[in-house]
Design an enzyme around this catalytic site. Structure first.
Site, PDB file in Angstrom:
ATOM      1  N   HIS A 164      49.679  20.380   8.577  1.00 58.11           N
ATOM      2  CA  HIS A 164      48.738  19.377   9.117  1.00 58.11           C
ATOM      3  C   HIS A 164      48.656  19.457  10.641  1.00 58.11           C
ATOM      4  O   HIS A 164      48.366  18.475  11.297  1.00 58.11           O
ATOM      5  CB  HIS A 164      49.145  17.956   8.715  1.00 58.11           C
ATOM      6  N   SER A 285      34.951  30.436  34.165  1.00 55.92           N
ATOM      7  CA  SER A 285      33.837  29.501  34.115  1.00 55.92           C
ATOM      8  C   SER A 285      33.133  29.537  35.458  1.00 55.92           C
ATOM      9  O   SER A 285      33.779  29.648  36.495  1.00 55.92           O
ATOM     10  CB  SER A 285      34.369  28.096  33.819  1.00 55.92           C
ATOM     11  N   LYS A 291      39.392  27.876  35.156  1.00 48.63           N
ATOM     12  CA  LYS A 291      39.325  28.188  33.736  1.00 48.63           C
ATOM     13  C   LYS A 291      39.561  29.658  33.387  1.00 48.63           C
ATOM     14  O   LYS A 291      39.112  30.550  34.061  1.00 48.63           O
ATOM     15  CB  LYS A 291      37.947  27.792  33.167  1.00 48.63           C
ATOM     16  N   GLU A 298      37.130  33.337  20.419  1.00 49.54           N
ATOM     17  CA  GLU A 298      36.173  32.368  19.868  1.00 49.54           C
ATOM     18  C   GLU A 298      35.033  33.081  19.152  1.00 49.54           C
ATOM     19  O   GLU A 298      34.554  32.620  18.115  1.00 49.54           O
ATOM     20  CB  GLU A 298      35.604  31.496  20.994  1.00 49.54           C
TER      21      GLU A 298
END
Ligand code: ARG
Length: 470
Positions: A164, A285, A291, A298
């Site tokens: 979980h 970024s 970043k 992804e």
């Protein structure tokens, strides 16, 4: 429209037509942009077919020699980007045949004897899939080797295991990497199984009812390295189960790549900080200077949705089609090629990414000092001292409550504090409570103990090294 403005019919099938197709219809029905990719397989199957025609005396020696030389030239032209593609000619099969006729004349017209595009296209697609599966499987093996190498190196690296996405029990990092290896191992096996079923040769089925010429199909199968010939010509030209099966293997592989990517994204986040993705696979970024984003991973995760969509796509495509061939089938290649491309490019990048992963040992260990992560071990301890499991579970629950209240972990409690909850607890309890100690006890096959992981990883590496290239 005046007749003189109308075009001539298609030279390959236009005998019963007065005029050629409407330009929009021609464009609409053309599959050339997609099936160009089958050029090598189309030439390969044509070469084998020509030989079968020769052996059956359907073409003479001269014609045969012209055909194979012509096809060879066409192959070279395509590979050197010198081939002149004719969009008008619908697909790869007609483009090659038409080009052959331009090169060698009448003999080319005999190549289509005993063959239909219906058995030709499915033969080409099967050949293409067999080669693609071999490529995907060698990339799966490469990725597995990267994973197992890392598992060998980190076989005793403590980290928290999750259920979980909550801290659950301590595990070793190597153990988790071997879980990924197992997922890919099943993908490998599934693809081999599907390849076995692809390996039946449709050529010789004609349009749907078989052919009257006495071509030696078994010889043809052998030459094209198919295991056997298809046994029913109607089924042979209408069957796309093999493509569905491949796409379902690709879908499962995509699913695995996506789940692994998801874990990499989570573990590399600042909050977790367990791993670092090599910079070369990250992007910055344009607005937030600090970043370092995991874009490649992804896209591995996001791109895998194509493998799911393509499986659904081909199943929906086939669902209502009567036997035998229907032009709808032409759409199959888009699904197949897109999934192949995702699998090949994703495995390529994923295996290098795994190789370059940096591990933050300290962060992984620190998190094992959270979440009362060895509570189950304490229950196991009591069970081994004769306490029934349900009772042990409840005692440990109380100890956890107490530790949480005092903002401590159960392994920080003193023996006296622990004994307040059960007199069965003695000094030896600490080898159960300390995460770094407790992992050692899960030493059954498949368990997380460093010894076990080392054993499994060594075995896996040996197996991967012995794996034959197909
Ligand atoms: N381009 C077609 C396909 O990909 C080839 C077969 C066409 N056969 C036919 N009878 N129209 O399926």
């Amino acid at each position: 429209m005046k007749n003189k403005k109308k075009k001539a019919p298609n030279p390959m099938w236009g005998g019963r037509f007065d005029f050629g197709s409407n330009n929009v219809a021609k464009k609409y029905t053309s599959s050339l942009d997609k099936d160009k990719r089958l050029y090598k397989q189309d030439i390969k199957s044509s070469l084998a077919h020509a030989l079968a025609l020769r052996e059956a005396n359907l073409i003479d020696r001269k014609e045969y020699s012209k055909i194979i030389k012509g096809l060879d030239k066409i192959l070279k032209e395509i590979e050197n980007n010198k081939f002149h593609w004719e969009e008008e000619l619908e697909d790869i099969h007609m483009n090659i045949e038409f080009a052959l006729e331009k090169k060698i004349g009448r003999a080319a017209q005999k190549l289509h004897t005993g063959r239909s595009r219906n058995d030709q296209v499915v033969t080409d697609l099967k050949l293409y899939l067999i080669e693609s599966i071999n490529e995907i499987n060698s990339l799966i093996t490469k990725t597995q080797k990267s994973l197992v190498n890392k598992a060998l190196k980190f076989h005793n690296q403590l980290m928290p295991g999750f259920t979980h996405l909550q801290l659950a029990q301590p595990i070793t990092f190597g153990h988790h990497l071997l879980a990924w290896h197992e997922m890919l191992e099943r993908d490998y096996g599934r693809l081999i199984d599907s390849k076995n079923r692809i390996s039946t040769l449709p050529l010789g089925s004609g349009a749907l009812s078989g052919i009257r010429y006495n071509l030696n199909r078994n010889k043809l199968a052998k030459r094209l390295r198919f295991k056997e010939v298809t046994k029913n010509s109607i089924d042979a030209v209408s069957d796309r189960d093999f493509a569905i099966e491949f796409l379902s293997c690709a879908c499962m592989l995509g699913l695995h790549l996506s789940r692994m990517s998801e874990e990499i994204i989570i573990w590399s986040s600042t909050q977790f900080g367990y791993i670092e993705i090599p910079e070369e696979f990250c992007t910055g970024s344009s607005i937030m200077p600090q970043k370092k984003n995991p874009d490649v991973v992804e896209l591995l995760r996001g791109g895998s949705s194509k493998t799911i969509a393509n499986l659904i796509g081909i199943v929906s495509l086939l669902k209502n089609q009567p036997l035998a061939y229907n032009r709808d089938m032409q759409e199959d290649k888009g699904f197949v090629f897109e999934s192949i491309d995702y699998c090949v490019s994703s495995l390529e990048i994923f295996s290098s990414l795994v190789e370059g992963l940096k591990i933050n040992r300290k962060r992984m260990e620190e998190d094992c000092n959270l979440g009362q992560i060895t509570a189950t071990e304490l229950a196991d301890y009591l069970v081994l001292k004769g306490v029934p499991f349900r009772q042990a579970h409840s005692v440990v629950g109380k100890i956890v409550m107490y530790a949480d209240k005092t903002k401590l972990q159960i392994f920080d409690l003193s023996l006296e504090e622990l004994r307040k909850f059960s007199k069965k607890i003695e000094k030896d309890v600490f080898s159960f409570l300390l995460p770094s100690e407790s992992i050692k006890s899960r030493n059954l096959v498949g368990g997380t103990a460093p010894k076990q992981v080392l054993k499994q990883a060594t075995k896996a590496m040996k197996m991967l090294k012995n794996r034959k290239k197909s």
